[in-house]
Design a protein around this motif. Structure first.
Motif, PDB file in Angstrom:
ATOM      1  N   GLY A   2       0.805  -1.223   0.000  1.00  0.00           N
ATOM      2  CA  GLY A   2       0.000   0.000   0.000  1.00  0.00           C
ATOM      3  C   GLY A   2       0.829   1.259   0.000  1.00  0.00           C
ATOM      4  N   TRP A   3       2.174   1.084  -0.052  1.00  0.00           N
ATOM      5  CA  TRP A   3       3.124   2.189  -0.081  1.00  0.00           C
ATOM      6  C   TRP A   3       2.942   3.130   1.110  1.00  0.00           C
ATOM      7  CZ3 TRP A   3       7.349   1.752  -2.889  1.00  0.00           C
ATOM      8  CH2 TRP A   3       7.324   0.878  -3.981  1.00  0.00           C
ATOM      9  N   THR A   4       2.778   2.503   2.287  1.00  0.00           N
ATOM     10  CA  THR A   4       2.854   3.273   3.534  1.00  0.00           C
ATOM     11  C   THR A   4       4.301   3.270   4.012  1.00  0.00           C
ATOM     12  OG1 THR A   4       2.348   1.327   4.895  1.00  0.00           O
ATOM     13  CG2 THR A   4       0.489   2.708   4.161  1.00  0.00           C
ATOM     14  N   ARG A   5       4.617   4.196   4.903  1.00  0.00           N
ATOM     15  CA  ARG A   5       6.028   4.405   5.243  1.00  0.00           C
ATOM     16  C   ARG A   5       6.312   4.208   6.725  1.00  0.00           C
ATOM     17  NH1 ARG A   5       9.957   9.694   4.115  1.00  0.00           N
ATOM     18  NH2 ARG A   5      11.726   8.473   3.333  1.00  0.00           N
ATOM     19  N   ASP A   6       7.373   3.477   7.014  1.00  0.00           N
ATOM     20  CA  ASP A   6       7.945   3.341   8.343  1.00  0.00           C
ATOM     21  C   ASP A   6       9.428   3.060   8.143  1.00  0.00           C
ATOM     22  OD1 ASP A   6       8.916   2.477  10.850  1.00  0.00           O
ATOM     23  OD2 ASP A   6       6.932   1.777  11.452  1.00  0.00           O
ATOM     24  N   ILE A   7      10.263   4.096   8.303  1.00  0.00           N
ATOM     25  CA  ILE A   7      11.681   3.978   7.956  1.00  0.00           C
ATOM     26  C   ILE A   7      12.385   2.906   8.775  1.00  0.00           C
ATOM     27  CG2 ILE A   7      13.894   5.212   8.014  1.00  0.00           C
ATOM     28  CD1 ILE A   7      12.396   7.739   7.214  1.00  0.00           C
ATOM     29  N   ILE A  65      18.800  17.579  -4.214  1.00  0.00           N
ATOM     30  CA  ILE A  65      18.627  16.139  -4.324  1.00  0.00           C
ATOM     31  C   ILE A  65      18.479  15.633  -2.891  1.00  0.00           C
ATOM     32  CG2 ILE A  65      19.664  13.957  -5.011  1.00  0.00           C
ATOM     33  CD1 ILE A  65      21.304  15.519  -7.081  1.00  0.00           C
ATOM     34  N   THR A  66      17.337  15.052  -2.570  1.00  0.00           N
ATOM     35  CA  THR A  66      17.062  14.619  -1.202  1.00  0.00           C
ATOM     36  C   THR A  66      17.166  13.105  -1.111  1.00  0.00           C
ATOM     37  OG1 THR A  66      15.590  16.492  -0.846  1.00  0.00           O
ATOM     38  CG2 THR A  66      15.393  14.655   0.674  1.00  0.00           C
ATOM     39  N   ILE A  67      17.898  12.639  -0.099  1.00  0.00           N
ATOM     40  CA  ILE A  67      18.036  11.215   0.175  1.00  0.00           C
ATOM     41  C   ILE A  67      17.567  10.990   1.607  1.00  0.00           C
ATOM     42  CG2 ILE A  67      19.585   9.229   0.209  1.00  0.00           C
ATOM     43  CD1 ILE A  67      19.395  10.589  -2.541  1.00  0.00           C
ATOM     44  N   GLN A  68      16.507  10.196   1.770  1.00  0.00           N
ATOM     45  CA  GLN A  68      15.969   9.970   3.108  1.00  0.00           C
ATOM     46  C   GLN A  68      15.518   8.521   3.272  1.00  0.00           C
ATOM     47  OE1 GLN A  68      12.104  11.554   4.112  1.00  0.00           O
ATOM     48  NE2 GLN A  68      12.714  12.037   6.212  1.00  0.00           N
ATOM     49  N   GLY A  69      15.891   7.965   4.432  1.00  0.00           N
ATOM     50  CA  GLY A  69      15.338   6.675   4.813  1.00  0.00           C
ATOM     51  C   GLY A  69      16.075   5.460   4.292  1.00  0.00           C
ATOM     52  N   PHE A  70      17.412   5.556   4.118  1.00  0.00           N
ATOM     53  CA  PHE A  70      18.193   4.432   3.596  1.00  0.00           C
ATOM     54  C   PHE A  70      19.302   4.023   4.563  1.00  0.00           C
ATOM     55  CE2 PHE A  70      16.394   6.351  -0.183  1.00  0.00           C
ATOM     56  CZ  PHE A  70      16.032   5.270  -0.965  1.00  0.00           C
ATOM     57  N   THR A  71      19.689   2.762   4.455  1.00  0.00           N
ATOM     58  CA  THR A  71      20.974   2.294   4.983  1.00  0.00           C
ATOM     59  C   THR A  71      21.894   2.140   3.782  1.00  0.00           C
ATOM     60  OG1 THR A  71      19.999   1.154   6.876  1.00  0.00           O
ATOM     61  CG2 THR A  71      22.189   0.455   6.169  1.00  0.00           C
ATOM     62  N   ILE A  72      23.041   2.791   3.808  1.00  0.00           N
ATOM     63  CA  ILE A  72      23.942   2.847   2.654  1.00  0.00           C
ATOM     64  C   ILE A  72      25.273   2.224   3.063  1.00  0.00           C
ATOM     65  CG2 ILE A  72      25.083   4.361   0.995  1.00  0.00           C
ATOM     66  CD1 ILE A  72      22.813   6.433   1.673  1.00  0.00           C
ATOM     67  N   ASN A  73      25.657   1.149   2.363  1.00  0.00           N
ATOM     68  CA  ASN A  73      26.838   0.375   2.746  1.00  0.00           C
ATOM     69  C   ASN A  73      27.947   0.470   1.708  1.00  0.00           C
ATOM     70  OD1 ASN A  73      25.536  -0.645   5.083  1.00  0.00           O
ATOM     71  ND2 ASN A  73      24.585  -2.276   3.877  1.00  0.00           N
ATOM     72  N   ILE A  91      29.233   9.932  -2.346  1.00  0.00           N
ATOM     73  CA  ILE A  91      30.018  11.027  -2.919  1.00  0.00           C
ATOM     74  C   ILE A  91      29.048  12.091  -3.419  1.00  0.00           C
ATOM     75  CG2 ILE A  91      31.717  11.744  -4.642  1.00  0.00           C
ATOM     76  CD1 ILE A  91      32.772   8.913  -4.720  1.00  0.00           C
ATOM     77  N   ASN A  92      29.311  13.328  -3.051  1.00  0.00           N
ATOM     78  CA  ASN A  92      28.423  14.421  -3.460  1.00  0.00           C
ATOM     79  C   ASN A  92      29.112  15.391  -4.402  1.00  0.00           C
ATOM     80  OD1 ASN A  92      26.175  16.226  -3.467  1.00  0.00           O
ATOM     81  ND2 ASN A  92      27.320  17.540  -2.073  1.00  0.00           N
ATOM     82  N   TYR A  93      28.392  15.749  -5.495  1.00  0.00           N
ATOM     83  CA  TYR A  93      28.841  16.778  -6.429  1.00  0.00           C
ATOM     84  C   TYR A  93      27.810  17.895  -6.573  1.00  0.00           C
ATOM     85  CZ  TYR A  93      32.231  13.289  -8.098  1.00  0.00           C
ATOM     86  OH  TYR A  93      33.242  12.362  -8.186  1.00  0.00           O
ATOM     87  N   ASN A  94      26.767  17.900  -5.750  1.00  0.00           N
ATOM     88  CA  ASN A  94      25.634  18.738  -6.068  1.00  0.00           C
ATOM     89  C   ASN A  94      25.071  19.426  -4.835  1.00  0.00           C
ATOM     90  OD1 ASN A  94      23.160  19.595  -7.555  1.00  0.00           O
ATOM     91  ND2 ASN A  94      23.940  18.170  -9.071  1.00  0.00           N
ATOM     92  N   THR A  95      23.833  19.888  -4.917  1.00  0.00           N
ATOM     93  CA  THR A  95      23.115  20.488  -3.793  1.00  0.00           C
ATOM     94  C   THR A  95      22.211  19.416  -3.215  1.00  0.00           C
ATOM     95  OG1 THR A  95      23.169  22.657  -4.857  1.00  0.00           O
ATOM     96  CG2 THR A  95      21.591  22.355  -3.079  1.00  0.00           C
ATOM     97  N   VAL A  96      22.543  18.932  -2.014  1.00  0.00           N
ATOM     98  CA  VAL A  96      21.884  17.729  -1.513  1.00  0.00           C
ATOM     99  C   VAL A  96      21.397  17.919  -0.081  1.00  0.00           C
ATOM    100  CG1 VAL A  96      23.265  16.261  -3.015  1.00  0.00           C
ATOM    101  CG2 VAL A  96      24.034  16.689  -0.671  1.00  0.00           C
ATOM    102  N   PHE A  97      20.389  17.102   0.260  1.00  0.00           N
ATOM    103  CA  PHE A  97      19.841  17.057   1.608  1.00  0.00           C
ATOM    104  C   PHE A  97      19.713  15.593   2.008  1.00  0.00           C
ATOM    105  CE2 PHE A  97      15.823  17.490   4.329  1.00  0.00           C
ATOM    106  CZ  PHE A  97      16.545  17.816   5.474  1.00  0.00           C
ATOM    107  N   LEU A  98      20.479  15.178   3.011  1.00  0.00           N
ATOM    108  CA  LEU A  98      20.430  13.812   3.496  1.00  0.00           C
ATOM    109  C   LEU A  98      19.835  13.813   4.895  1.00  0.00           C
ATOM    110  CD1 LEU A  98      22.793  13.768   1.296  1.00  0.00           C
ATOM    111  CD2 LEU A  98      23.553  11.690   2.463  1.00  0.00           C
ATOM    112  N   ALA A  99      18.750  13.031   5.085  1.00  0.00           N
ATOM    113  CA  ALA A  99      18.069  13.002   6.369  1.00  0.00           C
ATOM    114  C   ALA A  99      17.678  11.572   6.726  1.00  0.00           C
ATOM    115  CB  ALA A  99      16.821  13.883   6.332  1.00  0.00           C
ATOM    116  N   ASP A 100      17.869  11.220   7.995  1.00  0.00           N
ATOM    117  CA  ASP A 100      17.386   9.944   8.537  1.00  0.00           C
ATOM    118  C   ASP A 100      17.972   8.737   7.813  1.00  0.00           C
ATOM    119  OD1 ASP A 100      15.538  11.321  10.358  1.00  0.00           O
ATOM    120  OD2 ASP A 100      14.387  11.759   8.559  1.00  0.00           O
ATOM    121  N   ASN A 101      19.256   8.815   7.473  1.00  0.00           N
ATOM    122  CA  ASN A 101      19.942   7.693   6.843  1.00  0.00           C
ATOM    123  C   ASN A 101      20.994   7.120   7.787  1.00  0.00           C
ATOM    124  OD1 ASN A 101      18.893   8.090   3.924  1.00  0.00           O
ATOM    125  ND2 ASN A 101      19.791  10.083   4.405  1.00  0.00           N
ATOM    126  N   THR A 102      21.383   5.878   7.526  1.00  0.00           N
ATOM    127  CA  THR A 102      22.560   5.278   8.155  1.00  0.00           C
ATOM    128  C   THR A 102      23.588   5.031   7.059  1.00  0.00           C
ATOM    129  OG1 THR A 102      21.293   4.221   9.925  1.00  0.00           O
ATOM    130  CG2 THR A 102      23.461   3.314   9.436  1.00  0.00           C
TER     131      THR A 102
END
Length: 590
Positions: free
Chosen positions: A232-237, A276-284, A296-307
């Protein structure tokens, strides 16, 4: 009753005034033979001089006034009292003359808001005022018309009156049950994130990713949101962990470098786009300790609630990091955050370097401007460890600049050395707790290597180095560059409050406050006492009610913008009680 007799001298004066008006002028300031009658002109337009002052107006002089009063312009801008251009709101300043409606920017995000105020202005409003009330929340600089919008949180971050809701009109959908041949709808999602990014670029949408692990090297110029379930595409990070694991080299690249020919050289520049917004991921990262393996960032970015398990590498651009967990990992070197160029704002992140046979650093800043608010930073356990290192290239005049407010910073547990903060650029530190570290040969709270270090309202602990421990170390400092204002400089174990390149060893707070040591720019009201934290061993740096840090700070508005220091690391307003507290916690009686 007394009867006053007429003095003959006064009678003579009255006769002279009546018969010889040129001798004593009474109410007549011109040289004609007529004198004022002492009464008002009843009608200035009836051609009758009722007050006998040689004109037909109703003032008290007789200098043949016309119908237009004289313009009084004190500053020469053609505006003033009775001036044809109009009145002047400040007749002592040539640059301003009219009242305009203006709005203030209370949160420093570049947009005005709140209620309008009348502002004395020139052609336009002065600096600090805005003609429109565009900011829908003037107390939060992450909410404004150009702020990145986060989905499913009920908050209108970009002031367009709606929250971002996942739907086929707003997003491309990715799920482990999908297929890259699908259209990327909620009912028919795509399988891989990179395929979703490609489609989202063409349609101007974001990418919504369902739970699961995606083993691919993702490159994106659109926003990615994880933490969804695909039914149902509900969200719980937290419940719907969404993982990006590097397949070959780098787990996530934000934006792409643009090569520009310039005098035979190829330079790399950041693309200037929306966030560019990145939210709700675990990145390994694929390889622990790989500087290029995480993000790696080359741009204008917003990272929130990630590991992020790996390094957050800023090559260029602008980055806002909010409420992330960043672990540097183990390797030859371990860096949690490593910024080479651009600007960065870090708020409420948990940043910890890993283990290393060489160097481990929580935050490394090369030549950037960084603002860090309410973060917890640990330098890890390398051979040499640092909580934060700020670097400069003096030959090219590229100076790293850091502003730190309400942070808790530890130098880690380096084998040879541990340093809370090392500054070789420009550093302004306000209301932080800085701990050098332990289990090390040499421990230093703050190392100053050049340019400028300003410390206000901090608690600084030099750690427990077995060979050397100092709250502050000055290295090759020959000019007044260090300011210490209302800090608590104390440790159970440290040897020195301050040491320097010239073998100065200061152990008395009064000697420190005398500012007679080489490199001192300013000192005032520093103390040295146990701060009485609730339980620093277990990371609780709240103040007990008897803490000497309570009300012993100062208003830091002289050093940083007031909106940055209006709250402590819990969000409690400052100041509380009789004055500002020292450290990241403002004691509120609870």
């Amino acid at each position: 009753m007394k009867v006053f007799k007429t003095n003959h001298l006064w009678v003579l004066v009255l006769i002279l005034a009546w018969c010889f008006p040129w001798a004593i002028a009474c109410g007549d300031d011109d040289d004609d033979p007529s004198a004022s009658s002492g009464q008002a002109d009843n009608d200035a337009n009836d051609d009758l001089d009722d007050d006998a002052d040689d004109d037909f107006d109703d003032d008290s002089d007789d200098d043949a006034d016309d119908d237009t009063a004289e313009c009084v312009d004190g500053d020469g801008d053609n505006y003033g009292e009775n001036c044809a251009a109009g009145p002047d709101c400040n007749d002592e300043n040539v640059d301003v003359w009219q009242w305009l409606d203006g709005y203030t920017d209370e949160d420093g995000d570049g947009y005005g808001g709140g209620d309008a105020a009348q502002v004395c202005s020139g052609d336009s409003l002065p600096e600090g005022y805005y003609a429109e009330a565009e900011d829908c929340n003037n107390a939060n600089f992450l909410i404004n018309p150009t702020a990145p919008e986060l989905p499913d949180d009920g908050i209108d971050q970009d002031c367009d009156d709606v929250d971002l809701i996942p739907g086929n009109d707003t997003g491309i959908f990715v799920a482990k049950s999908g297929d890259d041949a699908n259209p990327g709808s909620m009912a028919a999602p795509i399988l891989t994130i990179n395929a979703g990014v490609e489609l989202a670029l063409t349609e101007g949408k974001s990418v919504f990713v369902a739970t699961g692990e995606y083993s691919e090297d993702v490159e994106t110029q659109v926003s990615l949101f994880g933490g969804y379930e695909s039914a149902g595409w509900t969200r719980d990070i937290e419940a719907n962990e969404t993982i990006i694991s590097a397949a070959i080299s780098t787990a996530l690249i934000l934006g792409e470098p643009e090569t520009v020919e310039n005098g035979g050289e190829v330079n790399t520049t950041a693309n200037e786009t929306n966030f560019i917004t990145i939210q709700g991921f675990t990145i390994n990262s694929k390889i622990e300790g790989d500087l290029y393996g995480g993000v790696i960032n080359y741009n204008t970015v917003f990272l929130a609630d990630n590991t992020i398990n790996g390094t957050m590498l800023g090559q260029q651009g602008t980055a806002i990091l909010l409420s992330n967990k960043i672990n540097g990992g183990a390797g030859d070197f371990s860096y949690s955050i490593f910024f080479l160029e651009g600007e960065a704002v870090l708020i409420n992140n948990l940043i910890k370097a890993g283990t290393s046979e060489n160097e481990s650093i929580g935050v490394s800043n090369y030549y950037c401007k960084m603002t860090l608010i309410a973060n917890e930073i640990d330098g890890g356990s390398g051979k040499d460890s640092m909580g934060l290192a700020n670097y400069s290239d003096r030959f090219f005049e590229n100076y790293g600049t850091v502003i730190l407010i309400n942070n808790i910073i530890s130098g880690g547990t380096g084998q040879n050395s541990s340093v809370g903060i090392s500054n070789d650029g420009i550093a302004i530190l306000v209301n932080n707790t800085i701990y050098a570290g332990m289990n090390t040969s040499e421990s230093i709270g703050v190392t100053h290597l050049g340019l400028s270090t300003t410390l206000v309202n901090n608690t600084i602990d030099g750690g427990s180095g077995t060979n050397m421990s100092a709250a502050i170390l000055l290295y090759e400092t020959f000019t007044p560059e260090v300011s210490l204002i209302n800090n608590n400089i104390w440790s159970q174990d440290q040897q020195y409050l301050l040491s320097d390149w010239f073998n100065t060893y200061i152990t008395d707070i009064n000697e420190l406050d005398a500012c007679s040591w080489v490199g001192c720019n300013e000192t005032s009201s520093n103390i040295s006492a146990d701060p009485l934290f609730v339980n620093s061993e277990y990371g609780d740096f709240h103040l007990l009610s008897a803490s000497p840090c309570i009300d012993n700070g100062t208003d830091p508005g002289e050093y940083v913008d007031s909106y940055l220091t209006a709250f402590d690391f819990d969000g409690d307003p400052r100041p509380f009680g009789a004055g500002w507290d020292i450290g990241p916690d403002e004691w509120t009686g609870q």
